[in-house]
Design a protein around this motif. Sequence first.
Motif, short mmCIF file in Angstrom:
data_model
loop_
_atom_site.label_atom_id
_atom_site.label_comp_id
_atom_site.label_asym_id
_atom_site.label_seq_id
_atom_site.Cartn_x
_atom_site.Cartn_y
_atom_site.Cartn_z
N ARG A 8 -21.32 18.33 -0.94
CA ARG A 8 -20.79 18.72 -2.24
C ARG A 8 -19.45 19.43 -2.10
O ARG A 8 -18.51 19.19 -2.87
N LEU A 9 -19.37 20.32 -1.11
CA LEU A 9 -18.12 21.05 -0.89
C LEU A 9 -16.99 20.10 -0.46
O LEU A 9 -15.85 20.23 -0.93
N LEU A 13 -13.38 19.38 -2.46
CA LEU A 13 -12.06 19.49 -1.84
C LEU A 13 -11.31 18.16 -1.85
O LEU A 13 -10.10 18.10 -2.09
N THR A 14 -12.05 17.07 -1.61
CA THR A 14 -11.45 15.73 -1.63
C THR A 14 -10.95 15.39 -3.02
O THR A 14 -9.84 14.84 -3.18
N MET A 15 -11.73 15.72 -4.04
CA MET A 15 -11.32 15.46 -5.42
C MET A 15 -10.06 16.25 -5.78
O MET A 15 -9.20 15.75 -6.50
N THR A 16 -9.95 17.48 -5.26
CA THR A 16 -8.76 18.28 -5.53
C THR A 16 -7.52 17.61 -4.96
O THR A 16 -6.49 17.49 -5.64
N ILE A 126 -13.79 25.61 -7.64
CA ILE A 126 -13.79 25.82 -6.18
C ILE A 126 -13.79 27.31 -5.86
O ILE A 126 -14.47 27.76 -4.93
N GLY A 127 -13.04 28.09 -6.64
CA GLY A 127 -12.99 29.54 -6.42
C GLY A 127 -14.36 30.18 -6.52
O GLY A 127 -14.67 31.14 -5.80
N THR A 132 -18.97 30.50 -0.25
CA THR A 132 -19.81 29.53 0.47
C THR A 132 -18.96 28.68 1.41
O THR A 132 -19.37 28.38 2.54
N ILE A 133 -17.77 28.30 0.97
CA ILE A 133 -16.87 27.51 1.81
C ILE A 133 -16.46 28.30 3.05
O ILE A 133 -16.45 27.77 4.17
#
Length: 229
Positions: A8-9, A13-16, A126-127, A132-133
């Motif tokens: 999911r993470l 990030l890929t979508m961003t 994301i923030g 978690t990231i």
Amino acid sequence: MKRNMLIRLMIDLTMTILLLVAMAYQITGNTIHELVGVVLIILFIVHNILNKRWYSTIFKGRFNVRRILSIVVNLLFLVSMAVIIISGVPISSEVFPYVPVENDMILRQIHIQASYWGFIFMGVHIGMSWGTIINTVRKMTRITGTSRIRTISLCIIAVLIVVYGVQNSFERDMLSRLTIYNPFGWSSDESSLGFLIDHLAIVGIYISGTHYALKFIHKQDKAMASKDR
């Protein structure tokens, strides 16, 4: 870390990154823009499938500031992505060339503005998961100990990113892109690297701001709880 959480993470990030590529229309050209858009749609669908449990628990449990913010941001991000998809299909000239549409300039305006709003909501999204990231990166790099120097260094880097992002927000007139029609409005001879760095700094404002705002709220909640004891 659980495999699904890591997936999911990575999707977030890929979508961003792909959303940034899609926004760089005058740099990439229409074909890449539309192909990236299709990949974004697929990743968005996969993202929602992996997080389908969230929808079933949205009105359950205790509501605190973090949870309310999470629900609002996630729903706004969902709406913005839906608007991007719905407005993007009719104005497509290559991937979906046979969808008839009139007054495509209105749809283009909606499509562009929704993209910028989605860009911001994704940064906030994301923030909210940044802690978690960071923990994931620590586990992957086997950095388990604490370091005052490392913490201070990361805070300084975050401040520099935010300052640079705020400067570029004004230089690129982000407010007008969110409120009025501005067809991406950058020069076609702009470098891809410059565009990427500037917009990563801009989204960094919302990632850092959300992360540290939630940390402050968490500390306030703990302080209030200790006083009540």
